[in-house]
Design an enzyme around this catalytic site. Structure first.
Site, short mmCIF file in Angstrom:
data_model
loop_
_atom_site.label_atom_id
_atom_site.label_comp_id
_atom_site.label_asym_id
_atom_site.label_seq_id
_atom_site.Cartn_x
_atom_site.Cartn_y
_atom_site.Cartn_z
N HIS A 19 0.71 -1.38 -0.10
CA HIS A 19 0.04 -0.01 -0.20
C HIS A 19 0.74 1.18 0.01
CE1 HIS A 19 -3.72 -2.55 1.61
NE2 HIS A 19 -3.49 -2.70 0.34
N HIS A 42 -7.54 -8.38 -7.70
CA HIS A 42 -7.99 -9.15 -6.64
C HIS A 42 -8.21 -8.49 -5.55
CE1 HIS A 42 -5.78 -12.00 -9.21
NE2 HIS A 42 -6.46 -13.08 -8.73
N SER A 100 -6.71 -2.32 -0.77
CA SER A 100 -6.17 -1.42 -2.02
C SER A 100 -7.57 -0.53 -2.91
CB SER A 100 -5.54 -2.41 -2.80
OG SER A 100 -6.44 -3.59 -3.42
N GLU A 118 -13.26 -8.98 -8.09
CA GLU A 118 -13.42 -10.00 -6.91
C GLU A 118 -14.25 -11.12 -7.27
OE1 GLU A 118 -12.63 -11.92 -3.87
OE2 GLU A 118 -11.67 -10.28 -4.37
N ASP A 143 -12.93 -13.05 -12.59
CA ASP A 143 -11.53 -13.35 -12.48
C ASP A 143 -10.58 -12.24 -13.01
OD1 ASP A 143 -8.62 -14.08 -12.44
OD2 ASP A 143 -9.23 -16.23 -13.50
N GLY A 144 -9.88 -11.28 -12.33
CA GLY A 144 -8.98 -10.35 -12.53
C GLY A 144 -8.11 -10.67 -13.64
N ASP A 164 -2.30 -8.82 -7.52
CA ASP A 164 -1.90 -9.28 -6.11
C ASP A 164 -2.86 -10.45 -5.60
OD1 ASP A 164 -4.10 -7.60 -5.78
OD2 ASP A 164 -3.58 -6.93 -3.82
#
Length: 283
Positions: A19, A42, A100, A118, A143-144, A164
């Protein structure tokens, strides 16, 4: 595939590094008037209470942001990150930490946008509730890794991709590498930040070098690899020892800031004498 819950780990040393870098990247993008697009592969629930059963079970935040919260000697990058946490939590006792997507939203302007991905149904509902009504934010049940490609390049040709995954599935390591390659093939100017755990697993240990090889000569502004090692291996080699944040096309100011602040972070968050913060860079 839905076993991982970030609530157990929110605010730990890995979150601090991830972060801190994220805030620096967003603040840099915000220096120009032209809007930018952020993709969070994610995203998680978006925010976490440190008073929940999950947070109290492991209390990882105590050796992460908990060590920094009341310090008055924070270097500039760490202070900028803590300012954003305080903006969400409020002053005083640390009760909540932003994930995030919340940090990203706090640093968006009217002309910017966030696409947050997500898959966990509970976290998705929490994220949707948190972001409701904000037209700059789109939450995707997807799905990212697969959702990233259609969003690049953005119309403004300015963008940040945060990758991530939880890395619970071994194939995530290969999918991260493929996603970075595909993103840069479509959008060579993309700023891409990849979080990588430091664990006693060959795939994790090899991924930083594989990413360096993949972006070499492709990312127009080179790469940075920020590594923070804070803990010694547990019996049997288990445990999160630290983390990397790998950045393709980093802003020119990021390297000098991290070179100064990583050793400070290692001292502040280190759990054993061998703790260290290391920065590598290349073109």
């Amino acid at each position: 595939m839905f076993a991982y819950r970030h609530a157990f780990h929110a605010g730990n040393h890995a979150d601090v590094l991830k972060h801190l870098v994220l805030v620096q990247l967003l603040q840099h993008l915000g220096q120009k008037d032209k809007g930018f697009r952020v993709v969070d592969s994610h995203a998680g629930a978006g925010a976490y209470s440190l008073r929940t059963e999950a947070a109290n079970k492991k209390q990882e935040w105590l050796d992460g942001i908990g060590r920094l919260w009341e310090r008055t000697d924070l270097p500039p990058g760490v202070a900028a990150y803590l300012d954003q946490v305080e903006a969400f939590n409020g002053p005083g006792v640390l009760k909540n930490v932003p994930g995030s997507p919340t940090l990203i939203r706090q640093l968006l302007r009217a002309q910017d946008e966030l696409h947050a991905f997500e898959m966990h149904p509970t976290d998705l509902r929490a994220l949707e509730k948190l972001m409701v009504g904000d037209k700059r934010v789109k939450v995707h049940l997807s799905d990212g890794f697969t959702g990233l490609k259609p969003l690049l390049p953005p119309p403004t040709r300015r963008g940040l991709v945060l990758i991530d995954p939880p890395y619970e599935i071994k194939s995530d390591y290969g999918r991260v590498l493929s996603a970075v390659r595909e993103a840069l093939a479509k959008f060579p100017d993309a700023v891409i930040a990849v979080w990588i755990p430091q664990v006693q697993l060959l795939d994790a240990q090899q991924l930083p070098q594989r990413l360096r090889n993949a972006v070499q000569g492709v990312a127009k502004k080179g790469w940075l690899d920020a590594s923070l090692s804070v803990a010694a291996p547990q019996d049997g080699g288990f445990g999160l020892l630290g983390s990397h944040v790998f950045v393709a096309n980093p802003p020119h100011t990021l390297g000098s800031l991290l070179a100064q602040e990583l050793p400070w972070l290692a001292q502040a968050l280190g759990q054993y004498p061998g703790a260290k913060g290391v920065l590598s860079a290349g073109q």
